[in-house]
Design a protein around this motif. Structure first.
Motif, PDB file in Angstrom:
ATOM      1  N   LEU A 173      57.026  51.006  21.635  1.00 11.65           N
ATOM      2  CA  LEU A 173      57.463  51.828  20.500  1.00 11.65           C
ATOM      3  C   LEU A 173      58.219  50.985  19.470  1.00 11.65           C
ATOM      4  CD1 LEU A 173      57.960  54.702  19.256  1.00 11.65           C
ATOM      5  CD2 LEU A 173      60.089  54.705  20.575  1.00 11.65           C
ATOM      6  N   LEU A 174      59.112  50.124  19.953  1.00  6.14           N
ATOM      7  CA  LEU A 174      60.001  49.394  19.045  1.00  6.14           C
ATOM      8  C   LEU A 174      59.343  48.210  18.345  1.00  6.14           C
ATOM      9  CD1 LEU A 174      63.233  49.550  21.196  1.00  6.14           C
ATOM     10  CD2 LEU A 174      62.800  50.738  19.024  1.00  6.14           C
ATOM     11  N   GLN A 175      58.430  47.524  18.990  1.00  9.77           N
ATOM     12  CA  GLN A 175      57.817  46.353  18.358  1.00  9.77           C
ATOM     13  C   GLN A 175      57.166  46.691  17.014  1.00  9.77           C
ATOM     14  OE1 GLN A 175      55.492  44.831  21.677  1.00  9.77           O
ATOM     15  NE2 GLN A 175      56.911  43.119  21.918  1.00  9.77           N
ATOM     16  N   PRO A 176      56.304  47.707  16.930  1.00  9.63           N
ATOM     17  CA  PRO A 176      55.705  47.997  15.627  1.00  9.63           C
ATOM     18  C   PRO A 176      56.707  48.557  14.618  1.00  9.63           C
ATOM     19  CG  PRO A 176      54.876  49.529  17.293  1.00  9.63           C
ATOM     20  CD  PRO A 176      55.693  48.497  18.006  1.00  9.63           C
ATOM     21  N   LEU A 177      57.689  49.299  15.083  1.00 11.32           N
ATOM     22  CA  LEU A 177      58.715  49.798  14.160  1.00 11.32           C
ATOM     23  C   LEU A 177      59.504  48.643  13.550  1.00 11.32           C
ATOM     24  CD1 LEU A 177      60.075  52.908  16.098  1.00 11.32           C
ATOM     25  CD2 LEU A 177      58.755  52.912  13.964  1.00 11.32           C
ATOM     26  N   HIS A 178      59.870  47.689  14.403  1.00 15.58           N
ATOM     27  CA  HIS A 178      60.611  46.531  13.907  1.00 15.58           C
ATOM     28  C   HIS A 178      59.758  45.708  12.952  1.00 15.58           C
ATOM     29  CE1 HIS A 178      62.553  42.497  14.218  1.00 15.58           C
ATOM     30  NE2 HIS A 178      63.610  43.259  13.998  1.00 15.58           N
ATOM     31  N   SER A 179      58.466  45.540  13.280  1.00 15.35           N
ATOM     32  CA  SER A 179      57.564  44.801  12.390  1.00 15.35           C
ATOM     33  C   SER A 179      57.447  45.475  11.032  1.00 15.35           C
ATOM     34  CB  SER A 179      56.177  44.683  13.011  1.00 15.35           C
ATOM     35  OG  SER A 179      56.233  43.870  14.144  1.00 15.35           O
ATOM     36  N   ARG A 180      57.396  46.784  11.047  1.00 15.23           N
ATOM     37  CA  ARG A 180      57.195  47.519   9.790  1.00 15.23           C
ATOM     38  C   ARG A 180      58.477  47.707   8.986  1.00 15.23           C
ATOM     39  NH1 ARG A 180      54.274  53.306   8.688  1.00 15.23           N
ATOM     40  NH2 ARG A 180      54.553  53.201   6.445  1.00 15.23           N
ATOM     41  N   PHE A 181      59.593  48.017   9.677  1.00 12.65           N
ATOM     42  CA  PHE A 181      60.816  48.386   8.966  1.00 12.65           C
ATOM     43  C   PHE A 181      61.923  47.340   9.035  1.00 12.65           C
ATOM     44  CE2 PHE A 181      58.785  52.449  10.129  1.00 12.65           C
ATOM     45  CZ  PHE A 181      58.540  52.926   8.854  1.00 12.65           C
ATOM     46  N   GLY A 182      61.720  46.294   9.806  1.00 12.99           N
ATOM     47  CA  GLY A 182      62.646  45.167   9.807  1.00 12.99           C
ATOM     48  C   GLY A 182      63.958  45.383  10.529  1.00 12.99           C
ATOM     49  N   PRO A 183      64.999  44.660  10.094  1.00 11.21           N
ATOM     50  CA  PRO A 183      66.289  44.623  10.789  1.00 11.21           C
ATOM     51  C   PRO A 183      66.976  45.975  10.928  1.00 11.21           C
ATOM     52  CG  PRO A 183      66.170  42.872   9.153  1.00 11.21           C
ATOM     53  CD  PRO A 183      64.962  43.735   8.962  1.00 11.21           C
ATOM     54  N   ALA A 184      66.672  46.916  10.064  1.00 11.12           N
ATOM     55  CA  ALA A 184      67.311  48.236  10.174  1.00 11.12           C
ATOM     56  C   ALA A 184      66.984  48.880  11.521  1.00 11.12           C
ATOM     57  CB  ALA A 184      66.882  49.139   9.024  1.00 11.12           C
ATOM     58  N   VAL A 185      65.792  48.631  12.033  1.00  8.98           N
ATOM     59  CA  VAL A 185      65.414  49.174  13.341  1.00  8.98           C
ATOM     60  C   VAL A 185      66.298  48.561  14.426  1.00  8.98           C
ATOM     61  CG1 VAL A 185      63.567  49.285  15.062  1.00  8.98           C
ATOM     62  CG2 VAL A 185      63.063  49.731  12.660  1.00  8.98           C
ATOM     63  N   LEU A 186      66.509  47.264  14.360  1.00 11.21           N
ATOM     64  CA  LEU A 186      67.348  46.589  15.337  1.00 11.21           C
ATOM     65  C   LEU A 186      68.779  47.116  15.285  1.00 11.21           C
ATOM     66  CD1 LEU A 186      67.386  44.501  17.557  1.00 11.21           C
ATOM     67  CD2 LEU A 186      67.724  42.741  15.814  1.00 11.21           C
ATOM     68  N   ASP A 187      69.294  47.358  14.095  1.00 15.03           N
ATOM     69  CA  ASP A 187      70.636  47.927  13.965  1.00 15.03           C
ATOM     70  C   ASP A 187      70.719  49.289  14.649  1.00 15.03           C
ATOM     71  OD1 ASP A 187      71.410  45.720  12.489  1.00 15.03           O
ATOM     72  OD2 ASP A 187      71.176  46.725  10.548  1.00 15.03           O
ATOM     73  N   GLU A 188      69.713  50.108  14.446  1.00 12.00           N
ATOM     74  CA  GLU A 188      69.699  51.440  15.062  1.00 12.00           C
ATOM     75  C   GLU A 188      69.577  51.350  16.580  1.00 12.00           C
ATOM     76  OE1 GLU A 188      70.428  54.347  13.678  1.00 12.00           O
ATOM     77  OE2 GLU A 188      70.790  53.220  11.838  1.00 12.00           O
ATOM     78  N   VAL A 189      68.762  50.422  17.064  1.00 10.49           N
ATOM     79  CA  VAL A 189      68.625  50.226  18.510  1.00 10.49           C
ATOM     80  C   VAL A 189      69.965  49.807  19.101  1.00 10.49           C
ATOM     81  CG1 VAL A 189      67.588  48.735  20.286  1.00 10.49           C
ATOM     82  CG2 VAL A 189      66.161  49.749  18.492  1.00 10.49           C
ATOM     83  N   ARG A 190      70.631  48.880  18.459  1.00 10.02           N
ATOM     84  CA  ARG A 190      71.942  48.429  18.963  1.00 10.02           C
ATOM     85  C   ARG A 190      72.950  49.565  19.005  1.00 10.02           C
ATOM     86  NH1 ARG A 190      71.689  42.694  15.729  1.00 10.02           N
ATOM     87  NH2 ARG A 190      70.569  41.576  17.372  1.00 10.02           N
TER      88      ARG A 190
END
Length: 160
Positions: A23-40
């Motif tokens: 789920l997260l790999q394509p979201l991170h590829s598409r939306f960038g660092p904001a996804v990582l911030d939300e995951v953290r």
């Protein structure tokens, strides 16, 4: 000799981890660092919530009980291999085998392994008892030969 992942790990942990990575790999590829911030943020919030609940249910927020619950009752059955050194005011864990690392490596997802698993460690201690300080300087997931988890009593009073 390469160790196999045990049945409990493969049935309980692996499917959830794999689903999150997929789920997260394509979201991170598409939306960038904001996804990582939300995951953290989500990992932090969930670890705090979960470990506060564990502490309440255990009725014993001591450092020894945290280590017993986390390492002996939860991690050991999943195939983690570690040693515990208790000096009285601190407990040092040296983890030499992490099945989450082993599985994340098969998925080529070590970065997600770190973010979804390793990054929750400080919040586990904080959620269980704010009077327990957690430190770590080595991570298998980041290429070190072992993880070093240290739990120590701080001067902060535990939650009652």
């Amino acid at each position: 000799m390469k160790e196999e992942l045990n049945d409990l790990f493969m049935s309980a942990v692996a499917p959830v981890f794999r689903q999150r990575v997929l789920l997260l790999q394509p979201l991170h590829s598409r939306f960038g660092p904001a996804v990582l911030d939300e995951v953290r943020n989500a990992v932090r919030d969930e670890a705090l919530r979960e470990w506060r609940a564990f502490a309440a249910s255990e009725g014993d927020p001591s450092m020894k009980n945290l280590v017993d619950l986390l390492w002996n009752r939860l991690c050991a059955p999943l195939g983690f291999r570690y040693t515990i050194t208790d000096s009285g005011d601190a407990i040092q864990i040296r983890c030499d085998r992490c099945p989450i690392f082993d599985y994340a490596r098969t998925l080529n997802a070590l970065d997600w392994g770190f973010e979804l698993h390793c990054a929750q460690d400080p919040f586990i201690a904080l959620g269980f008892n704010p009077g327990i300080e957690f430190t770590q300087t080595k991570w298998i997931m980041r290429g070190d030969p072992y993880c070093d988890h240290r739990y120590a009593l701080s001067c902060v009073s535990p939650r009652r």
